[in-house]
Design a protein around this motif. Structure first.
Motif, PDB file in Angstrom:
ATOM      1  N   TYR A  72     -55.694 -37.774   0.140  1.00  0.00           N
ATOM      2  CA  TYR A  72     -56.816 -37.095  -0.506  1.00  0.00           C
ATOM      3  C   TYR A  72     -56.553 -35.595  -0.522  1.00  0.00           C
ATOM      4  O   TYR A  72     -55.581 -35.097   0.067  1.00  0.00           O
ATOM      5  CB  TYR A  72     -58.122 -37.405   0.225  1.00  0.00           C
ATOM      6  N   VAL A  73     -57.428 -34.859  -1.183  1.00  0.00           N
ATOM      7  CA  VAL A  73     -57.339 -33.398  -1.246  1.00  0.00           C
ATOM      8  C   VAL A  73     -58.364 -32.813  -0.286  1.00  0.00           C
ATOM      9  O   VAL A  73     -59.553 -33.141  -0.365  1.00  0.00           O
ATOM     10  CB  VAL A  73     -57.601 -32.899  -2.682  1.00  0.00           C
ATOM     11  N   TRP A  74     -57.909 -31.950   0.614  1.00  0.00           N
ATOM     12  CA  TRP A  74     -58.821 -31.337   1.577  1.00  0.00           C
ATOM     13  C   TRP A  74     -59.866 -30.476   0.872  1.00  0.00           C
ATOM     14  O   TRP A  74     -61.041 -30.566   1.146  1.00  0.00           O
ATOM     15  CB  TRP A  74     -58.039 -30.483   2.567  1.00  0.00           C
ATOM     16  N   GLY A  75     -59.394 -29.585   0.003  1.00  0.00           N
ATOM     17  CA  GLY A  75     -60.307 -28.698  -0.716  1.00  0.00           C
ATOM     18  C   GLY A  75     -60.914 -27.611   0.140  1.00  0.00           C
ATOM     19  O   GLY A  75     -62.009 -27.120  -0.148  1.00  0.00           O
ATOM     20  N   GLY A  76     -60.230 -27.210   1.215  1.00  0.00           N
ATOM     21  CA  GLY A  76     -60.734 -26.143   2.080  1.00  0.00           C
ATOM     22  C   GLY A  76     -60.880 -26.598   3.513  1.00  0.00           C
ATOM     23  O   GLY A  76     -60.516 -27.727   3.876  1.00  0.00           O
ATOM     24  N   PRO A  77     -61.413 -25.739   4.384  1.00  0.00           N
ATOM     25  CA  PRO A  77     -61.602 -26.089   5.803  1.00  0.00           C
ATOM     26  C   PRO A  77     -62.460 -27.337   5.955  1.00  0.00           C
ATOM     27  O   PRO A  77     -63.384 -27.582   5.167  1.00  0.00           O
ATOM     28  CB  PRO A  77     -62.313 -24.854   6.380  1.00  0.00           C
ATOM     29  N   GLN A  78     -62.149 -28.125   6.982  1.00  0.00           N
ATOM     30  CA  GLN A  78     -62.855 -29.385   7.218  1.00  0.00           C
ATOM     31  C   GLN A  78     -64.035 -29.191   8.169  1.00  0.00           C
ATOM     32  O   GLN A  78     -63.956 -28.415   9.133  1.00  0.00           O
ATOM     33  CB  GLN A  78     -61.890 -30.419   7.793  1.00  0.00           C
ATOM     34  N   THR A 110     -52.644 -47.982   1.119  1.00  0.00           N
ATOM     35  CA  THR A 110     -53.039 -46.573   1.046  1.00  0.00           C
ATOM     36  C   THR A 110     -54.186 -46.443   0.059  1.00  0.00           C
ATOM     37  O   THR A 110     -54.104 -46.934  -1.069  1.00  0.00           O
ATOM     38  CB  THR A 110     -51.870 -45.678   0.593  1.00  0.00           C
ATOM     39  N   ILE A 111     -55.266 -45.802   0.503  1.00  0.00           N
ATOM     40  CA  ILE A 111     -56.395 -45.500  -0.381  1.00  0.00           C
ATOM     41  C   ILE A 111     -56.195 -44.095  -0.919  1.00  0.00           C
ATOM     42  O   ILE A 111     -56.013 -43.143  -0.145  1.00  0.00           O
ATOM     43  CB  ILE A 111     -57.737 -45.598   0.368  1.00  0.00           C
ATOM     44  N   ALA A 112     -56.219 -43.944  -2.239  1.00  0.00           N
ATOM     45  CA  ALA A 112     -56.051 -42.634  -2.865  1.00  0.00           C
ATOM     46  C   ALA A 112     -57.392 -42.174  -3.428  1.00  0.00           C
ATOM     47  O   ALA A 112     -57.945 -42.812  -4.328  1.00  0.00           O
ATOM     48  CB  ALA A 112     -55.011 -42.702  -3.976  1.00  0.00           C
ATOM     49  N   ALA A 113     -57.923 -41.074  -2.873  1.00  0.00           N
ATOM     50  CA  ALA A 113     -59.147 -40.467  -3.407  1.00  0.00           C
ATOM     51  C   ALA A 113     -58.728 -39.581  -4.575  1.00  0.00           C
ATOM     52  O   ALA A 113     -58.712 -38.359  -4.486  1.00  0.00           O
ATOM     53  CB  ALA A 113     -59.865 -39.671  -2.322  1.00  0.00           C
ATOM     54  N   ALA A 114     -58.385 -40.221  -5.698  1.00  0.00           N
ATOM     55  CA  ALA A 114     -57.667 -39.527  -6.766  1.00  0.00           C
ATOM     56  C   ALA A 114     -58.535 -38.556  -7.552  1.00  0.00           C
ATOM     57  O   ALA A 114     -58.015 -37.580  -8.102  1.00  0.00           O
ATOM     58  CB  ALA A 114     -57.050 -40.561  -7.714  1.00  0.00           C
ATOM     59  N   SER A 115     -59.834 -38.798  -7.642  1.00  0.00           N
ATOM     60  CA  SER A 115     -60.712 -37.908  -8.413  1.00  0.00           C
ATOM     61  C   SER A 115     -61.508 -36.968  -7.525  1.00  0.00           C
ATOM     62  O   SER A 115     -62.322 -36.190  -8.029  1.00  0.00           O
ATOM     63  CB  SER A 115     -61.676 -38.734  -9.276  1.00  0.00           C
ATOM     64  N   SER A 116     -61.276 -37.024  -6.230  1.00  0.00           N
ATOM     65  CA  SER A 116     -62.072 -36.219  -5.293  1.00  0.00           C
ATOM     66  C   SER A 116     -61.447 -34.846  -5.094  1.00  0.00           C
ATOM     67  O   SER A 116     -60.348 -34.747  -4.546  1.00  0.00           O
ATOM     68  CB  SER A 116     -62.180 -36.944  -3.943  1.00  0.00           C
ATOM     69  N   PRO A 117     -62.109 -33.755  -5.512  1.00  0.00           N
ATOM     70  CA  PRO A 117     -61.538 -32.414  -5.361  1.00  0.00           C
ATOM     71  C   PRO A 117     -61.591 -31.890  -3.939  1.00  0.00           C
ATOM     72  O   PRO A 117     -60.922 -30.915  -3.599  1.00  0.00           O
ATOM     73  CB  PRO A 117     -62.403 -31.565  -6.290  1.00  0.00           C
ATOM     74  N   ASN A 118     -62.400 -32.523  -3.074  1.00  0.00           N
ATOM     75  CA  ASN A 118     -62.487 -32.106  -1.680  1.00  0.00           C
ATOM     76  C   ASN A 118     -62.951 -33.281  -0.838  1.00  0.00           C
ATOM     77  O   ASN A 118     -63.324 -34.335  -1.356  1.00  0.00           O
ATOM     78  CB  ASN A 118     -63.425 -30.908  -1.513  1.00  0.00           C
ATOM     79  N   SER A 119     -62.958 -33.080   0.461  1.00  0.00           N
ATOM     80  CA  SER A 119     -63.259 -34.187   1.380  1.00  0.00           C
ATOM     81  C   SER A 119     -64.733 -34.561   1.397  1.00  0.00           C
ATOM     82  O   SER A 119     -65.110 -35.594   1.954  1.00  0.00           O
ATOM     83  CB  SER A 119     -62.807 -33.821   2.804  1.00  0.00           C
ATOM     84  N   THR A 129     -60.831 -43.695  -8.824  1.00  0.00           N
ATOM     85  CA  THR A 129     -60.994 -42.620  -9.801  1.00  0.00           C
ATOM     86  C   THR A 129     -62.398 -42.646 -10.399  1.00  0.00           C
ATOM     87  O   THR A 129     -63.158 -43.588 -10.194  1.00  0.00           O
ATOM     88  CB  THR A 129     -59.968 -42.738 -10.945  1.00  0.00           C
ATOM     89  N   ASP A 130     -62.700 -41.614 -11.174  1.00  0.00           N
ATOM     90  CA  ASP A 130     -63.984 -41.549 -11.873  1.00  0.00           C
ATOM     91  C   ASP A 130     -64.000 -42.410 -13.124  1.00  0.00           C
ATOM     92  O   ASP A 130     -65.001 -42.452 -13.836  1.00  0.00           O
ATOM     93  CB  ASP A 130     -64.314 -40.097 -12.228  1.00  0.00           C
ATOM     94  N   PHE A 131     -62.902 -43.100 -13.429  1.00  0.00           N
ATOM     95  CA  PHE A 131     -62.859 -44.076 -14.504  1.00  0.00           C
ATOM     96  C   PHE A 131     -63.109 -45.476 -13.947  1.00  0.00           C
ATOM     97  O   PHE A 131     -64.053 -46.153 -14.322  1.00  0.00           O
ATOM     98  CB  PHE A 131     -61.504 -44.049 -15.221  1.00  0.00           C
ATOM     99  N   GLN A 132     -62.217 -45.874 -13.042  1.00  0.00           N
ATOM    100  CA  GLN A 132     -62.280 -47.208 -12.457  1.00  0.00           C
ATOM    101  C   GLN A 132     -61.351 -47.241 -11.254  1.00  0.00           C
ATOM    102  O   GLN A 132     -60.798 -46.218 -10.838  1.00  0.00           O
ATOM    103  CB  GLN A 132     -61.866 -48.258 -13.492  1.00  0.00           C
ATOM    104  N   MET A 133     -61.159 -48.410 -10.699  1.00  0.00           N
ATOM    105  CA  MET A 133     -60.301 -48.615  -9.536  1.00  0.00           C
ATOM    106  C   MET A 133     -59.000 -49.277 -10.004  1.00  0.00           C
ATOM    107  O   MET A 133     -59.011 -50.177 -10.844  1.00  0.00           O
ATOM    108  CB  MET A 133     -61.037 -49.502  -8.534  1.00  0.00           C
TER     109      MET A 133
END
Length: 751
Positions: free
Chosen positions: A228-234, A310-319, A382-386
């Motif tokens: 996933y993408v952290w998108g900054g401090p956790q 592996t789960i990919a949070a592909a559309s998630s810009p941050n945690s 994703t924001d489309f589908q899985m």
């Protein structure tokens, strides 16, 4: 599709009025038989107006808006452009292939499995088709729109290769579980086999989802990894003070009631998929321990390679974004309309098409690249589908493309979608496919100047160049991670030898010839931050990536050049002078280093030290002929773009070509620049050199004709500028060998 007209297409509870043209379409026939002659739907302006009242015209318009190259499609459509309807076998839309074999990539696909399943289905029922929308004078599939029939109300055997309804709010976890079961039962060890990197897996921590604590991973535990993408401090991360010791001496870290939403959703999804343990970097690596961070980052490739899923949070810009379809609805709703009692929809993008653009934030970041490529099973949210990808198949929610058994076709590759280094060594190779220039460039992001026989190119070199081409397009928050973030993948390519700043020593002569697509923007990274030498792609900002010419990989040689260079790597920690020999030669003279040179070299780990010849040429106008067959990127700022330019000798005659920044060219046009010889090769991309430099050959009828441009013997050169004693790479080019006037060889420090 059953042989009888399906009930769902005969009866409509709420009849929908179609326009006169669409009402004449026999949809049952179009979904079960090949349309030999395209159906004329009308002109674009008329269809666009009719879309407000006719549901199928609405689908036609929407399908072209969702085409792979929609802006180009719509810009080419005038009001009087004729629109047509045809069809194609549904299973062909399910074909997926890997991208890391250059022009051979299409051979590594699931095509044979899908084709085999479709043939078996056709023996007992009619073959399923999907509808294709195109326009006059266009034969390119990437501009087509597509419409698929939703077969939710058909029997299970009739649903194969037709569409499914996708719930915007909830991911179909039952379907995801069935994907996992099919993979485990019918693919077996083909997908479960551990990759090379997993050999190095050491002690790791995992989240015990049931107990909500972080613990040392139990022996041989099956765990899920999150990318996933952290998108900054956790908000919450592993820290030394948060760990406790149990009465049995085991360390553990209790988790708070609520974790960042992406991680919380991943815990739920992993549990629903039947797994108890989850690996998440922010919670399983102690963030305030340099030793733990360093050790775990070095083994990141092993962690993902060893994960059962592996789960990919592909559309998630941050945690905190969460997983679409779990805690939040998907952003994109399935476009569905009813026609003659049946439901039709615009298909969502395939996983392959999403990986080629920046729709997925996760797919634009550097560190997630090796996490994707090393995972043997990937569940992409994703924001489309899985989507689900294993070593043999790619499945998705909106299309019933699950095939049970793998094909026994002799042309099928074993584990076709697995990363090259992790595939079975006894896998047989499909016949090499010869492709035209444009198709090669499109498939593999490699530039070709002729039809290339890839049998003369080491497969590992195709793997390396394809990987670097994709990786360099991604962004990194820390420039110093320019090589570390991909080393897990590169280290599995054992045939390449050691890597120095991302370049393999066994193929250094070819690796040095990287350049960028014409028209792409490029700049040198800040030296203080990056500490990479200019001859490495890691030293440059390359938003459109870098690439290699296939012809260079096939023909480059240092032995074919008179006065060929001898490459050595010189460790620049001055107090510990050490040489890595690329070729067996006598120990070179240790250079006297001026204080300014020492200060410069301390910023990098290795300097390329080489004995070669140097020549001077003048840069002239842009080489317009080169634009054919060399991929150009979208228009960017003019000064930062690369273009192919002519090289002139002292007599003003064209002798070669060089890729340079347009802004740099304007400032230095008609100036003589220094070039160093790297290797010999064959062919140029677009230059037309002075006739007397071109060799001639005899034809079968004893006529003497000049050699074609792709047969010219050339010298691969690097344009350099000097910073005291040290040369810095500016560009790569080619000079016809007959024009290369060798000076006395000298030792050059390239950094």
């Amino acid at each position: 599709m059953p042989s009888q007209r399906p009930m769902s297409m005969e009866v409509s509870k709420s009849p929908v009025r179609l326009c006169q043209t669409c009402n004449r379409i026999d949809f049952h026939l179009a979904l079960t038989k090949r349309i030999n002659k395209r159906i004329k739907l009308g002109k674009w302006g008329k269809i666009h107006r009719s879309a407000q009242s006719c549901p199928f015209c609405d689908l036609v318009v929407a399908s072209l808006h969702k085409a792979e190259h929609a802006p180009k499609v719509l810009s080419g459509l005038f009001l009087n452009t004729q629109i047509y309807l045809t069809n194609e076998r549904s299973w062909t839309s399910c074909v997926a292939h890997v991208q890391y074999y250059g022009p051979e990539s299409l051979a590594y696909s699931n095509k044979h499995d899908l084709q085999s399943a479709a043939k078996k289905q056709a023996k007992i029922m009619e073959e399923p088709y999907r509808l294709v929308v195109n326009f006059e004078d266009c034969d390119d599939d990437v501009y087509n729109g597509h419409i698929q029939y939703l077969a939710d109300h058909e029997s299970n055997e009739d649903k194969q290769f037709f569409g499914r309804t996708v719930d915007t709010r909830h991911a179909n976890i039952d379907l995801a579980r069935s994907w996992s079961r099919i993979c485990s039962r019918f693919h077996g060890s083909s997908c479960a086999k551990l990759g090379k990197a997993s050999r190095r897996l050491g002690r790791i921590r995992v989240i015990d989802i049931e107990r909500r604590i972080v613990i040392s991973a139990p022996h041989e535990c099956r765990y899920v990894a999150l990318t996933y993408v952290w998108g900054g401090p956790q908000e919450f991360e592993a820290r030394k003070k948060k760990f406790h010791t149990s009465s049995l001496g085991a360390e553990y870290m209790p988790l708070p009631h609520r974790l960042p939403q992406t991680i919380e959703d991943s815990c739920y999804l992993a549990w629903e998929m039947g797994y108890r343990y989850l690996w998440v970097d922010s919670l399983c690596i102690i963030q305030d321990s340099d030793d733990d961070r360093h050790d775990q980052i070095l083994h990141m490739d092993a962690i993902y390679s060893s994960a059962a899923l592996t789960i990919a949070a592909a559309s998630s810009p941050n945690s905190n974004y969460g997983l679409p379809g779990i805690s939040r609805p998907r952003r994109f709703r399935q476009h569905v309309q009813e026609a003659k009692g049946g439901c039709f929809a615009i298909p969502f993008p395939s996983l392959a098409s999403l990986e080629q653009d920046d729709h997925l934030v996760w797919n634009t970041r550097g560190w997630t690249f090796q996490e994707k490529i090393m995972s043997k099973r990937l569940l992409v949210m994703t924001d489309f589908q899985m989507y689900f990808r294993c070593s043999n198949m790619v499945w998705c929610e909106d299309l019933a493309m699950e095939t049970v058994r793998l094909s026994t076709n002799r042309g099928r590759m074993d584990q076709p979608l697995r990363w090259a280094a992790d595939r079975s060594r006894n896998s047989h190779r499909a016949p090499i496919m010869q492709r035209g220039l444009d198709e090669l460039a499109f498939m593999s992001n490699l530039v070709s100047i002729t039809h290339i026989d890839t049998r003369r190119i080491a497969p590992v070199l195709l793997n390396y160049t394809s990987v670097v081409s994709e990786f360099t397009r991604r962004s990194l928050s820390n420039p110093r991670d320019g090589v570390n973030a991909v080393m897990g993948v590169l280290n599995t390519l054992e045939e390449t030898g050691a890597f120095y700043h991302g370049l393999p020593d066994r193929y250094l002569d070819v690796a040095l010839l990287w350049h960028v697509p014409l028209g792409s923007e490029v700049s040198l990274k800040d030296t203080d931050a990056a500490w990479f030498p200019s001859w490495s792609w890691a030293a440059w900002n390359l938003p459109q990536g870098c690439l290699w010419m296939l012809e260079d990989m096939r023909t480059t040689s240092v032995s074919g050049l008179r006065g060929c260079p001898k490459f050595l790597l010189f460790e620049t920690h001055i107090q510990h002078t050490w040489y890595k020999e690329i070729e067996k030669i006598h120990r070179p003279p240790i250079p006297y280093l001026e204080p300014a040179t020492k200060a410069l070299l301390r910023q990098i780990e290795y300097m390329l030290y080489m004995k070669t010849t140097v020549g001077s040429f003048r840069i002239c106008r842009r080489c317009h002929a080169s634009t054919r067959g060399v991929p150009e990127t979208k228009k960017l700022s003019a000064d930062g773009q690369y273009s192919l330019n002519l090289l002139l000798d002292a007599y003003g005659q064209t002798v070669g070509e060089v890729w340079v920044l347009r802004g740099w060219r304007r400032k230095h046009l008609d100036r003589y620049m220094d070039f160093i010889a790297l290797s010999s090769g064959v062919g140029m991309a677009g230059s037309v050199v002075a006739p007397h430099y071109v060799s001639h050959v005899f034809t079968s009828d004893n006529k003497v004709i000049p050699k074609q441009r792709n047969e010219w013997q050339v010298v691969n050169i690097m344009m350099v500028e000097w910073q005291g004693q040290v040369a810095r790479r500016l560009a790569i080019g080619k000079v016809i060998k007959a024009a290369w006037q060798s000076e006395k060889k000298r030792w050059i420090m390239l950094a």
